[in-house]
Design a protein around this motif. Structure first.
Motif, PDB file in Angstrom:
ATOM      1  N   ARG A 204     -26.018  23.091  34.835  1.00  0.00           N
ATOM      2  CA  ARG A 204     -26.754  24.233  35.388  1.00  0.00           C
ATOM      3  C   ARG A 204     -27.575  24.989  34.334  1.00  0.00           C
ATOM      4  O   ARG A 204     -27.948  26.134  34.537  1.00  0.00           O
ATOM      5  CB  ARG A 204     -25.812  25.180  36.118  1.00  0.00           C
TER       6      ARG A 204
ATOM      7  N   CYS B 140     -31.123  25.456  35.735  1.00  0.00           N
ATOM      8  CA  CYS B 140     -31.025  26.441  36.824  1.00  0.00           C
ATOM      9  C   CYS B 140     -30.941  27.859  36.252  1.00  0.00           C
ATOM     10  O   CYS B 140     -31.580  28.782  36.770  1.00  0.00           O
ATOM     11  CB  CYS B 140     -29.809  26.158  37.702  1.00  0.00           C
TER      12      CYS B 140
ATOM     13  N   PHE C  19     -35.987  23.789  43.233  1.00  0.00           N
ATOM     14  CA  PHE C  19     -34.545  23.841  43.028  1.00  0.00           C
ATOM     15  C   PHE C  19     -33.881  23.948  44.393  1.00  0.00           C
ATOM     16  O   PHE C  19     -34.318  24.730  45.232  1.00  0.00           O
ATOM     17  CB  PHE C  19     -34.163  25.055  42.179  1.00  0.00           C
TER      18      PHE C  19
ATOM     19  N   VAL D  28     -27.193  27.853  43.678  1.00  0.00           N
ATOM     20  CA  VAL D  28     -28.637  27.732  43.485  1.00  0.00           C
ATOM     21  C   VAL D  28     -29.351  28.439  44.632  1.00  0.00           C
ATOM     22  O   VAL D  28     -29.060  28.177  45.798  1.00  0.00           O
ATOM     23  CB  VAL D  28     -29.062  26.253  43.435  1.00  0.00           C
TER      24      VAL D  28
ATOM     25  N   TYR E 298     -34.352  28.927  34.692  1.00  0.00           N
ATOM     26  CA  TYR E 298     -35.335  29.322  35.701  1.00  0.00           C
ATOM     27  C   TYR E 298     -34.814  30.432  36.625  1.00  0.00           C
ATOM     28  O   TYR E 298     -35.459  30.773  37.613  1.00  0.00           O
ATOM     29  CB  TYR E 298     -35.771  28.095  36.521  1.00  0.00           C
TER      30      TYR E 298
ATOM     31  N   ARG F 226     -32.596  28.546  46.656  1.00  0.00           N
ATOM     32  CA  ARG F 226     -33.679  27.595  46.919  1.00  0.00           C
ATOM     33  C   ARG F 226     -34.999  28.243  46.471  1.00  0.00           C
ATOM     34  O   ARG F 226     -35.455  29.212  47.063  1.00  0.00           O
ATOM     35  CB  ARG F 226     -33.710  27.255  48.404  1.00  0.00           C
TER      36      ARG F 226
ATOM     37  N   TRP G 110     -29.793  30.198  39.362  1.00  0.00           N
ATOM     38  CA  TRP G 110     -28.330  30.161  39.469  1.00  0.00           C
ATOM     39  C   TRP G 110     -27.878  31.606  39.585  1.00  0.00           C
ATOM     40  O   TRP G 110     -27.901  32.358  38.621  1.00  0.00           O
ATOM     41  CB  TRP G 110     -27.731  29.480  38.240  1.00  0.00           C
TER      42      TRP G 110
ATOM     43  N   VAL H 111     -34.558  19.646  41.667  1.00  0.00           N
ATOM     44  CA  VAL H 111     -33.437  19.827  40.741  1.00  0.00           C
ATOM     45  C   VAL H 111     -32.266  20.434  41.505  1.00  0.00           C
ATOM     46  O   VAL H 111     -32.436  21.410  42.243  1.00  0.00           O
ATOM     47  CB  VAL H 111     -33.810  20.774  39.579  1.00  0.00           C
ATOM     48  N   SER H 112     -31.082  19.847  41.303  1.00  0.00           N
ATOM     49  CA  SER H 112     -29.851  20.444  41.816  1.00  0.00           C
ATOM     50  C   SER H 112     -28.731  20.145  40.823  1.00  0.00           C
ATOM     51  O   SER H 112     -28.893  19.308  39.939  1.00  0.00           O
ATOM     52  CB  SER H 112     -29.498  19.892  43.205  1.00  0.00           C
TER      53      SER H 112
ATOM     54  N   ASP I  73     -28.884  18.506  37.102  1.00  0.00           N
ATOM     55  CA  ASP I  73     -28.605  19.626  36.197  1.00  0.00           C
ATOM     56  C   ASP I  73     -27.133  20.011  36.333  1.00  0.00           C
ATOM     57  O   ASP I  73     -26.798  21.124  36.732  1.00  0.00           O
ATOM     58  CB  ASP I  73     -29.524  20.805  36.541  1.00  0.00           C
TER      59      ASP I  73
END
Length: 170
Positions: free
Chosen positions: A96, A99, A36, A118, A102, A120, A105, A69-70, A93
């Motif tokens: 979000r 995000c 991410f 996000v 997982y 990293r 976010w 993923v962003s 995404d």
């Protein structure tokens, strides 16, 4: 919060070509490096995506695919990919949802301003869909080499039937 040894949450997201990537479809087929990142075309995100792209064949030799993923949209991903010659799949995404799923976010402070963004983060998911490694708040410099070493060890461990789980920063 997700834990090492848990099943990675399943999701489906579109990539830069608007083709859907389904994590569950990779079970039994590939290890997955799921990373991410905050935004396309920032220096750190560009370095990370370029490094993963440069080593994509190395990961593939260990039955591993890499996906980023962003929150950027598919068109932005396509432009980012084309501008920098990237080969890794970049997933969009925009809402979000993944995000959040997982837990990447999170509240961040950027230039003294608090806002959501996000963090990293990289997950190494084995062929059975189990989270084997979680690397939070990583620095792009040298990150890919560290992740590759984890994947290489994972492939070796699987070949010997030894599941050794680790947590750390690479």
């Amino acid at each position: 919060m997700l834990q090492i040894g848990e099943m990675a949450p399943a999701f489906s997201l579109p990539d830069a070509e608007m083709e859907v990537f389904d994590l569950a479809a990779e079970r039994g087929r590939h290890h997955v490096v799921l990373y991410f990142y905050p935004r396309d075309n920032t220096p750190g995100c560009t370095r990370q995506a370029a490094d993963f792209s440069d080593h994509e064949e190395d990961f593939a030799r260990h039955d591993c695919i890499v996906v980023g993923v962003s929150p950027d949209d598919c068109l932005t991903h396509a432009e980012f990919r084309d501008q920098h010659g990237l080969s890794v799949r970049l997933l969009s995404d925009v809402e979000r949802e993944v995000c959040r799923l997982y837990h990447v976010w999170q509240p961040r402070e950027v230039d003294g301003v608090k806002k959501m963004g996000v963090v990293r983060t990289t997950f190494v998911i084995d062929k059975e869909g189990v989270i084997r490694h979680m690397l939070h708040d990583v620095s792009p410099r040298g990150h890919v080499a560290g992740v590759f070493e984890l994947v290489r060890k994972l492939q070796t461990e699987n070949a010997h039937g030894n599941r050794q789980e680790q947590r750390g920063n690479a």
